[in-house]
Design a protein around this motif. Sequence first.
Motif, PDB file in Angstrom:
ATOM      1  N   GLU A 157       8.162  25.661  29.143  1.00  0.00           N
ATOM      2  CA  GLU A 157       7.860  25.543  30.579  1.00  0.00           C
ATOM      3  C   GLU A 157       8.655  24.399  31.200  1.00  0.00           C
ATOM      4  O   GLU A 157       9.192  24.517  32.306  1.00  0.00           O
ATOM      5  CB  GLU A 157       6.358  25.315  30.764  1.00  0.00           C
ATOM      6  N   GLU A 158       8.749  23.292  30.478  1.00  0.00           N
ATOM      7  CA  GLU A 158       9.523  22.149  30.978  1.00  0.00           C
ATOM      8  C   GLU A 158      11.005  22.492  31.088  1.00  0.00           C
ATOM      9  O   GLU A 158      11.664  22.130  32.065  1.00  0.00           O
ATOM     10  CB  GLU A 158       9.325  20.954  30.041  1.00  0.00           C
ATOM     11  N   LYS A 159      11.529  23.199  30.092  1.00  0.00           N
ATOM     12  CA  LYS A 159      12.946  23.558  30.097  1.00  0.00           C
ATOM     13  C   LYS A 159      13.286  24.531  31.218  1.00  0.00           C
ATOM     14  O   LYS A 159      14.442  24.602  31.652  1.00  0.00           O
ATOM     15  CB  LYS A 159      13.333  24.187  28.750  1.00  0.00           C
ATOM     16  N   LEU A 160      12.294  25.298  31.696  1.00  0.00           N
ATOM     17  CA  LEU A 160      12.552  26.304  32.722  1.00  0.00           C
ATOM     18  C   LEU A 160      12.361  25.772  34.144  1.00  0.00           C
ATOM     19  O   LEU A 160      12.528  26.525  35.103  1.00  0.00           O
ATOM     20  CB  LEU A 160      11.643  27.519  32.510  1.00  0.00           C
ATOM     21  N   HIS A 161      12.005  24.493  34.288  1.00  0.00           N
ATOM     22  CA  HIS A 161      11.825  23.931  35.619  1.00  0.00           C
ATOM     23  C   HIS A 161      13.091  24.073  36.466  1.00  0.00           C
ATOM     24  O   HIS A 161      13.027  24.385  37.656  1.00  0.00           O
ATOM     25  CB  HIS A 161      11.433  22.452  35.521  1.00  0.00           C
ATOM     26  N   GLY A 162      14.245  23.838  35.854  1.00  0.00           N
ATOM     27  CA  GLY A 162      15.504  23.916  36.596  1.00  0.00           C
ATOM     28  C   GLY A 162      15.784  25.313  37.113  1.00  0.00           C
ATOM     29  O   GLY A 162      16.196  25.493  38.263  1.00  0.00           O
ATOM     30  N   SER A 163      15.540  26.323  36.277  1.00  0.00           N
ATOM     31  CA  SER A 163      15.793  27.694  36.718  1.00  0.00           C
ATOM     32  C   SER A 163      14.829  28.102  37.823  1.00  0.00           C
ATOM     33  O   SER A 163      15.210  28.823  38.754  1.00  0.00           O
ATOM     34  CB  SER A 163      15.682  28.664  35.529  1.00  0.00           C
ATOM     35  N   HIS A 164      13.572  27.633  37.745  1.00  0.00           N
ATOM     36  CA  HIS A 164      12.611  27.928  38.804  1.00  0.00           C
ATOM     37  C   HIS A 164      13.053  27.294  40.120  1.00  0.00           C
ATOM     38  O   HIS A 164      12.963  27.918  41.190  1.00  0.00           O
ATOM     39  CB  HIS A 164      11.217  27.408  38.429  1.00  0.00           C
ATOM     40  N   ALA A 165      13.532  26.050  40.049  1.00  0.00           N
ATOM     41  CA  ALA A 165      13.980  25.358  41.257  1.00  0.00           C
ATOM     42  C   ALA A 165      15.190  26.057  41.873  1.00  0.00           C
ATOM     43  O   ALA A 165      15.275  26.215  43.101  1.00  0.00           O
ATOM     44  CB  ALA A 165      14.313  23.900  40.926  1.00  0.00           C
ATOM     45  N   LEU A 166      16.136  26.483  41.041  1.00  0.00           N
ATOM     46  CA  LEU A 166      17.308  27.197  41.547  1.00  0.00           C
ATOM     47  C   LEU A 166      16.924  28.545  42.151  1.00  0.00           C
ATOM     48  O   LEU A 166      17.471  28.960  43.179  1.00  0.00           O
ATOM     49  CB  LEU A 166      18.322  27.398  40.420  1.00  0.00           C
ATOM     50  N   GLN A 167      15.980  29.235  41.517  1.00  0.00           N
ATOM     51  CA  GLN A 167      15.551  30.530  42.044  1.00  0.00           C
ATOM     52  C   GLN A 167      14.847  30.368  43.391  1.00  0.00           C
ATOM     53  O   GLN A 167      15.021  31.187  44.300  1.00  0.00           O
ATOM     54  CB  GLN A 167      14.626  31.226  41.051  1.00  0.00           C
ATOM     55  N   ASN A 168      14.062  29.301  43.531  1.00  0.00           N
ATOM     56  CA  ASN A 168      13.423  29.029  44.821  1.00  0.00           C
ATOM     57  C   ASN A 168      14.465  28.770  45.902  1.00  0.00           C
ATOM     58  O   ASN A 168      14.307  29.207  47.051  1.00  0.00           O
ATOM     59  CB  ASN A 168      12.476  27.834  44.695  1.00  0.00           C
ATOM     60  N   MET A 169      15.533  28.065  45.536  1.00  0.00           N
ATOM     61  CA  MET A 169      16.607  27.828  46.485  1.00  0.00           C
ATOM     62  C   MET A 169      17.285  29.146  46.870  1.00  0.00           C
ATOM     63  O   MET A 169      17.565  29.398  48.052  1.00  0.00           O
ATOM     64  CB  MET A 169      17.642  26.855  45.908  1.00  0.00           C
ATOM     65  N   ALA A 170      17.545  29.988  45.868  1.00  0.00           N
ATOM     66  CA  ALA A 170      18.168  31.282  46.145  1.00  0.00           C
ATOM     67  C   ALA A 170      17.298  32.124  47.074  1.00  0.00           C
ATOM     68  O   ALA A 170      17.800  32.810  47.976  1.00  0.00           O
ATOM     69  CB  ALA A 170      18.426  32.028  44.834  1.00  0.00           C
ATOM     70  N   ASP A 171      15.977  32.090  46.872  1.00  0.00           N
ATOM     71  CA  ASP A 171      15.066  32.858  47.718  1.00  0.00           C
ATOM     72  C   ASP A 171      15.076  32.369  49.158  1.00  0.00           C
ATOM     73  O   ASP A 171      14.832  33.160  50.084  1.00  0.00           O
ATOM     74  CB  ASP A 171      13.639  32.771  47.158  1.00  0.00           C
ATOM     75  N   ALA A 172      15.336  31.069  49.346  1.00  0.00           N
ATOM     76  CA  ALA A 172      15.304  30.494  50.694  1.00  0.00           C
ATOM     77  C   ALA A 172      16.622  30.680  51.448  1.00  0.00           C
ATOM     78  O   ALA A 172      16.634  30.651  52.689  1.00  0.00           O
ATOM     79  CB  ALA A 172      14.967  29.004  50.617  1.00  0.00           C
ATOM     80  N   LEU A 173      17.721  30.864  50.744  1.00  0.00           N
ATOM     81  CA  LEU A 173      19.033  30.892  51.394  1.00  0.00           C
ATOM     82  C   LEU A 173      19.201  32.001  52.443  1.00  0.00           C
ATOM     83  O   LEU A 173      19.768  31.745  53.510  1.00  0.00           O
ATOM     84  CB  LEU A 173      20.136  30.981  50.334  1.00  0.00           C
ATOM     85  N   PRO A 174      18.762  33.250  52.196  1.00  0.00           N
ATOM     86  CA  PRO A 174      18.919  34.265  53.251  1.00  0.00           C
ATOM     87  C   PRO A 174      18.226  33.872  54.555  1.00  0.00           C
ATOM     88  O   PRO A 174      18.771  34.094  55.648  1.00  0.00           O
ATOM     89  CB  PRO A 174      18.285  35.514  52.631  1.00  0.00           C
ATOM     90  N   ALA A 175      17.031  33.283  54.463  1.00  0.00           N
ATOM     91  CA  ALA A 175      16.317  32.855  55.676  1.00  0.00           C
ATOM     92  C   ALA A 175      17.060  31.717  56.366  1.00  0.00           C
ATOM     93  O   ALA A 175      17.143  31.672  57.607  1.00  0.00           O
ATOM     94  CB  ALA A 175      14.898  32.424  55.320  1.00  0.00           C
ATOM     95  N   LEU A 176      17.614  30.802  55.572  1.00  0.00           N
ATOM     96  CA  LEU A 176      18.392  29.715  56.174  1.00  0.00           C
ATOM     97  C   LEU A 176      19.656  30.254  56.828  1.00  0.00           C
ATOM     98  O   LEU A 176      20.129  29.724  57.842  1.00  0.00           O
ATOM     99  CB  LEU A 176      18.743  28.672  55.109  1.00  0.00           C
ATOM    100  N   GLY A 177      20.224  31.316  56.263  1.00  0.00           N
ATOM    101  CA  GLY A 177      21.372  31.967  56.885  1.00  0.00           C
ATOM    102  C   GLY A 177      21.015  32.555  58.238  1.00  0.00           C
ATOM    103  O   GLY A 177      21.807  32.500  59.188  1.00  0.00           O
ATOM    104  N   ILE A 178      19.805  33.121  58.344  1.00  0.00           N
ATOM    105  CA  ILE A 178      19.352  33.661  59.630  1.00  0.00           C
ATOM    106  C   ILE A 178      19.170  32.539  60.649  1.00  0.00           C
ATOM    107  O   ILE A 178      19.505  32.687  61.833  1.00  0.00           O
ATOM    108  CB  ILE A 178      18.041  34.440  59.437  1.00  0.00           C
TER     109      ILE A 178
END
Length: 288
Positions: A157-178
């Motif tokens: 779970e600790e090792k996957l924190h980075g991938s979760h954070a990057l995925q959250n950023m990816a999920d937010a990018l389309p809305a920020l593009g709008i």
Amino acid sequence: MNAILGLVITMVMVFGGYTLAGGKMGIILHSLPFEMMMIGGAAIGAFLAANDMSTVKHTLGDVMAAVKGPKWKKSDYQDLLCLMHELLNVLKQNPVDIEEHIENPTESEIFNRYPKIAKDHDAVEMICDTIRSMIMNFDNVHQVEELLEKHLDGLLEEKLHGSHALQNMADALPALGIVAAVLGVIKTMASIDKPPEILGAMIGGALVGTFLGVFLAYGIVGPFANKVKHTRREEHFFYSMIGEVLVSSLHKNPVNICLEVARRHAPARVRPSFDEIDQAVKELKKAA
């Protein structure tokens, strides 16, 4: 290397196809710095706001790991089995003698023969804590197994924190593009009295924001988040293999059986063969 190659192919195919279809790069290049400032800056700001500095540093390391590939190579898996062979032999021959290795692993002759593993805090901690539990004569073998399982789950779970954070950023990018695109439309509406060719360029520039948000999300950040997740999961097999050896030893299996059970748990790409482990163990016995 595959991550960089994939990124290059994505860029070439997207912008190459756009250019071959008659699209003009001038509009994109003119708007790119401003749109990137809004979208990229907002994404980074949100990322910093949502995560502590430990996760931020961890994520930067994860991105490098995605480029370089998993930390543990085939030779490291072989070294780990050899290390566990030596430790278990000491433990079975005289449990008292193992204490000098697990209480001070930095000065242990056994650990120091495998410097890459010895420098990994998580691996050393798991080995030493579990062997310490084994020599404490826990009443139930399953207690130690449960401790190991919880340790492994927490580590993953600790090792996957980075991938979760990057995925959250990816999920937010389309809305920020709008958001960037809407700001571009607002700017365009303020110049509604301009000629059509100027308005067309301004609207095109505004739409670059939508394009950039979606492209960054699904073409760059999202794939990197997925690559980080797979990289960290593959690395986790290394720590799981430690657990396999020790659990097998808890059930009173011979050392060579413990090693074979763990060897089969390794990913096929980095799994040492039975003969390679057998030869490495024989060399250890000769050296002793």
